[in-house]
Design an enzyme around this catalytic site. Structure first.
Site, mmCIF file in Angstrom:
data_model
loop_
_atom_site.group_PDB
_atom_site.id
_atom_site.type_symbol
_atom_site.label_atom_id
_atom_site.label_comp_id
_atom_site.label_asym_id
_atom_site.label_seq_id
_atom_site.Cartn_x
_atom_site.Cartn_y
_atom_site.Cartn_z
ATOM 1 N N TRP A 1 29.894 37.564 38.364
ATOM 2 C CA TRP A 1 30.995 36.621 39.093
ATOM 3 C C TRP A 1 30.199 35.292 39.727
ATOM 4 O O TRP A 1 29.132 35.477 40.378
ATOM 5 C CB TRP A 1 31.900 36.989 39.876
ATOM 6 C CG TRP A 1 32.571 36.275 40.853
ATOM 7 C CD1 TRP A 1 32.439 35.845 41.859
ATOM 8 C CD2 TRP A 1 34.119 35.895 40.451
ATOM 9 N NE1 TRP A 1 33.581 34.904 42.541
ATOM 10 C CE2 TRP A 1 34.391 35.044 41.576
ATOM 11 C CE3 TRP A 1 34.776 35.966 39.116
ATOM 12 C CZ2 TRP A 1 35.570 34.392 41.367
ATOM 13 C CZ3 TRP A 1 36.187 35.250 39.294
ATOM 14 C CH2 TRP A 1 36.524 34.377 40.289
ATOM 15 N N ASP B 1 32.310 29.611 44.468
ATOM 16 C CA ASP B 1 31.813 28.086 45.182
ATOM 17 C C ASP B 1 30.335 27.864 45.084
ATOM 18 O O ASP B 1 29.728 28.892 45.633
ATOM 19 C CB ASP B 1 32.031 28.260 46.758
ATOM 20 C CG ASP B 1 33.808 28.573 46.821
ATOM 21 O OD1 ASP B 1 34.517 28.735 45.801
ATOM 22 O OD2 ASP B 1 34.127 28.667 48.103
ATOM 23 N N TRP C 1 35.606 38.952 41.420
ATOM 24 C CA TRP C 1 34.839 38.596 42.737
ATOM 25 C C TRP C 1 34.883 39.839 43.591
ATOM 26 O O TRP C 1 35.389 40.777 43.532
ATOM 27 C CB TRP C 1 36.205 37.740 43.426
ATOM 28 C CG TRP C 1 35.944 37.217 44.864
ATOM 29 C CD1 TRP C 1 35.581 36.089 45.176
ATOM 30 C CD2 TRP C 1 35.781 38.086 46.177
ATOM 31 N NE1 TRP C 1 34.983 35.940 46.520
ATOM 32 C CE2 TRP C 1 35.239 37.068 47.186
ATOM 33 C CE3 TRP C 1 36.171 39.460 46.522
ATOM 34 C CZ2 TRP C 1 35.106 37.420 48.331
ATOM 35 C CZ3 TRP C 1 36.047 39.801 47.881
ATOM 36 C CH2 TRP C 1 35.624 39.001 48.788
#
Length: 623
Positions: free
Chosen positions: A139, A142, A166
Site C-alpha cells: 500500500w 501520502d 492501509w
C-alpha cells in the site's frame, strides 16, 4: 514498472508452497496453541518469510522473536480461506522463531508460507501505470518527507509493506535524478512502539543546528497510536536519506490541549528570523511553531478555523513563498491544505490560501468562504512540495480518494503518485491563484509523435489508433477554441464502448471530465470485494458512501481561471489515470479510470457550432 504484462497473475507461482500436514516443510515447523497463537520455527537461514495475504481476512499480529529496541508486531491479513497475493516478511540474521497471533490453526496461510532469499516484484497488475511512480508492492498513500539533496530527489511516502490496504505505516522510499525515473529503496523509517509513522517532512540542516553535523537530513514526522495519540517525532540521516536514526528523546512536540488530530508537520527555514518553523495540522486549523534546534518547539499562532470548503478535516499542510507573475519583488505565501472530506465532488481534495506571513502569523488575502482548489479532479490528495529546490516549487500528489482508495481493482500494489507539478502564482480579476503545471522533465517520456495538425470540427472527427502499439500510455497536446454553443471537446474510447469525455460546457463556462462510462466504475463489485462481506459492509456504513456513485461521475473546473476563449491543453493518459493541464496549469484535473482495455480512439466533436483545434499532436509515452 518497466515491463507490464496484460495477464493478471498472483505471485504464488514464484514461490514453492509448504505443506502443513506434518507441521513442517521447507525449513518451517508450525506450533499451534489453539487459534490465538502460532509459533513458526525457522529451520534454516533465509532473508524472508513469504506470507500469503487475503484482503478480506482480519489482521493477525506477526513479529520476529525476540523483539528488540523499538520494534512492534505488524498487522498482517494472513490468508484464511483464499490467497490474493504474497508479501515478504524480513527475518533479521539469526531469527529462530516468528510469532503469529489471531490467525486460526486451520487457516490456509500455514500451507503456503515459505522461506526465500528473494522476492519477485515483477508486475502482475494490469492497471499498474507505465510512467507514474508506484510502490513495488504493498500500500501507498501520502507522499511525505520529500527533499532534494546532492542531485537526488527523495520521495518518501506512507507505506504498508505487509499488504495492499492501509496499515503498518512506514516511510517508503524512492529516489530520482529527474523526477520521472524512480529507483526503489528499502523503507527508511519503520513503525515503532510510539506508533505508526505518519506523514511529515525532511529538511537539509545546512548549519547543523540539530547537533548532527552540517548537511544532515532531519525528518520530522507524526507518531500515531491509540495509546499516545498523535505526537511529533524526529529522526536523523547521515547517509543521504537511506537510513534514519530516531531521536532518543522523542516526541519533540505534543499538542498543548490534548487534541486528537494533530499531525503531518511541514518544517522550513525562515531566514529573516534565523529559525525553523513548523506548520502542523490541528483538527480544522493549522498551527505554527518555531525552533532553533529542531528539537524544542514554541507555539506561535493558528490559522484556518472556518476557512475554505466545509465540512473539512485539515491534513498534510505545506507553506511556501512564491513570486506573483514571476516578479521576485512581489512575493506571497501559499498555505496548501489537504482536506478530507470537503472535495467539491466528494471525499478528499487539495485547497490553498494565499496571503502574508510575518514570521509568526499568517494573514489570508480572502474571506473565509473563498475556496481555491489546486486540482479539479477527484483523485488529487496529500499534495506537498519538495524541500530544498531553490527557486522551483515542485509538488507531488497521491492519486486517489479516501472514499474508495482501499478497494481499487489492484492487488500487488495499491496507490500511485500523480505527475510532479511545478507551482507558480498568477493574478486574475483581482485575485491571486496557484497554477500547477506538469514539470518540464516529463518531456523525456515522449517516444514517438504524430502530428494531426489543425482541424475545424462541426460534428465528429475520429482518429484510430491514438498511438502505435498502444499500451495505454500516451499524451495529447492541442490548442482549442471551443464552440460557443452547447458542448465541444473530445472522447477517449475503446472497442468495448468504455470512454472518457472531456468537453467545454459553453453554457456554464467550464471544462468537464466525465468518467461515468470509463470502464470499471462500480468498485464495490471488483474482484473478490464482495459487497455482502462484513468488512466491506462495515466500511461502507462507516463512510456512508456508495462506491458506484462516488466514482462514476464527472468533475469540472471554471474556465474563468484562464484568459481569453482559446485554451492550451496537455493531456496525460497512463493505464488507470487521466491528467489534464490547461494553460500552463491554471486548471489541473486528475482522475483515475479503469478501462478493461486501452482507450485507442480519439473522437473530436462539437454539438453546436464549430470548434477550432490547432497543433493537435499525440505522443507515445514510456520510461
Amino acid at each position: 514498472m518497466k515491463t507490464i504484462s496484460y495477464l493478471i497473475a498472483g505471485l504464488a507461482m514464484a514461490f514453492a508452497p509448504a505443506t502443513v500436514g506434518a507441521q513442517q516443510a521447507d525449513g518451517l515447523t508450525f506450533e499451534h496453541h489453539g487459534d490465538t497463537l502460532t509459533v513458526v520455527h525457522i529451520g534454516k537461514q533465509a532473508k524472508y518469510l513469504i506470507l500469503p495475504i487475503e484482503e478480506l481476512s482480519g489482521e493477525a499480529k506477526v513479529n520476529a522473536d525476540p523483539l528488540t529496541g523499538d520494534e512492534v508486531p505488524m498487522d498482517v491479513r494472513l490468508a484464511v480461506n483464499n490467497t490474493d497475493y504474497y508479501v515478504p516478511f524480513p527475518l533479521p540474521a539469526g531469527t529462530k522463531t516468528v510469532t503469529v497471533r489471531r490467525a486460526p490453526a486451520s487457516a490456509q496461510c500455514w500451507a503456503k508460507m515459505s522461506l526465500s532469499d528473494t522476492f519477485d516484484t515483477t508486475n502482475t497488475d494490469y492497471y499498474r501505470p507505465l510512467y507514474h511512480h508506484t510502490p513495488l508492492y504493498g500500500w501507498m498513500n501520502d507522499p511525505n518527507g520529500m527533499v532534494y539533496k546532492d542531485g537526488e530527489y527523495h520521495l518518501y511516502f506512507q507505506h504498508n509493506p505487509y499488504g495492499s490496504k492501509w496499515g503498518n505505516m512506514h516511510w517508503g522510499h524512492s529516489v530520482s535524478r529527474d523526477l520521472i525515473h524512480w529507483q526503489h529503496l528499502a523503507p527508511a523509517i519503520a513503525r515503532d512502539t510510539l506508533g505508526h509513522i505518519f506523514s511529515g517532512s525532511t529538511v537539509v540542516d545546512k548549519d547543523g543546528t540539530a547537533g548532527y553535523g552540517k548537511n544532515a537530513m532531519i525528518a520530522l514526522y507524526t507518531s500515531a497510536s491509540d495509546e499516545r495519540g498523535q505526537i511529533q517525532s524526529m529522526a536523523c540521516s547521515t547517509d543521504n536519506g537511506r537510513t534514519y536514526k530516531k531521536y532518543e528523546h522523542n516526541p519533540v512536540l505534543t499538542p498543548f490541549d490534548g487534541l486528537k488530530d494533530f499531525r503531518d508537520p511541514k518544517v522550513f527555514w525562515y531566514a529573516p528570523d534565523k529559525k525553523w518553523i513548523m506548520i502542523v495540522s490541528a483538527d480544522k486549523e493549522m498551527r505554527f511553531y518555531s525552533s532553533h534546534d529542531l528539537k524544542q518547539w514554541t507555539y506561535m499562532s493558528a490559522f484556518g478555523k472556518g476557512y475554505g470548503a466545509q465540512p473539512n478535516q485539515f491534513e498534510c499542510p505545506d507553506f511556501v513563498q512564491m513570486p506573483i507573475n514571476g516578479d521576485k519583488n512581489n512575493m506571497k505565501w501559499v498555505m496548501i491544505v489537504n482536506i478530507n472530506p470537503g472535495c467539491m465532488f466528494g471525499g478528499s481534495a487539495t485547497e490553498y490560501f494565499v496571503g502574508d506571513f510575518d514570521g509568526e502569523k499568517f494573514t489570508c488575502d480572502t474571506k473565509p468562504d473563498v475556496v481555491k482548489w489546486l486540482d479539479y479532479g477527484k483523485d488529487h490528495y496529500a499534495a506537498v512540495c519538495i524541500s530544498n529546490t531553490g527557486d522551483r516549487t515542485i509538488s507531488i500528489p497521491w492519486m486517489s480518494n479516501w472514499q474508495y482508495a482501499n478497494i481499487t481493482p489492484i492487488r500487488q500494489y495499491r496507490g500511485a503518485n500523480g505527475l510532479p507539478r511545478e507551482l507558480s502564482l498568477y493574478t486574475k480579476d483581482g485575485q491571486t491563484y496557484v497554477a500547477a503545471n506538469v514539470v518540464k522533465e516529463a518531456a523525456c517520456l515522449r517516444k514517438d509523435s504524430t502530428l494531426l495538425g489543425d482541424l475545424a470540427v462541426n460534428g465528429k472527427r475520429e482518429f484510430t489508433p491514438i498511438v502505435k502499439d498502444n499500451d495505454g500510455a500516451y499524451e495529447l497536446t492541442m490548442t482549442v477554441t471551443p464552440a460557443q454553443a452547447k458542448t465541444s471537446g473530445f472522447t477517449l474510447s475503446n472497442a468495448k464502448g468504455e470512454k472518457v469525455k472531456v468537453y467545454f460546457d459553453a453554457a456554464n463556462n467550464r471544462l468537464v471530465m466525465d468518467r461515468t462510462e470509463s470502464g470499471i466504475t462500480d468498485l464495490s463489485q471488483v474482484g473478490n470485494y464482495d459487497v455482502h462481506a462484513k468488512e466491506t459492509d462495515d466500511h461502507r456504513k462507516h463512510l456512508s458512501v456508495n462506491y458506484k456513485n462516488d466514482f462514476a461521475l464527472g468533475t469540472w473546473a471554471p474556465l474563468s481561471l484562464c484568459d481569453g476563449k482559446t485554451y492550451r491543453l496537455d493531456v496525460f493518459v497512463d493505464k488507470c489515470s487521466v491528467e489534464i493541464f490547461v494553460d500552463g496549469g491554471r486548471i489541473a484535473m486528475t482522475n483515475l479510470v479503469f478501462p478493461t482495455e486501452p482507450y485507442d480512439t480519439l473522437t473530436l466533436y462539437s454539438d453546436g457550432g464549430e470548434m477550432q483545434v490547432r497543433g493537435l499532436k499525440t505522443y507515445k509515452l514510456g520510461l
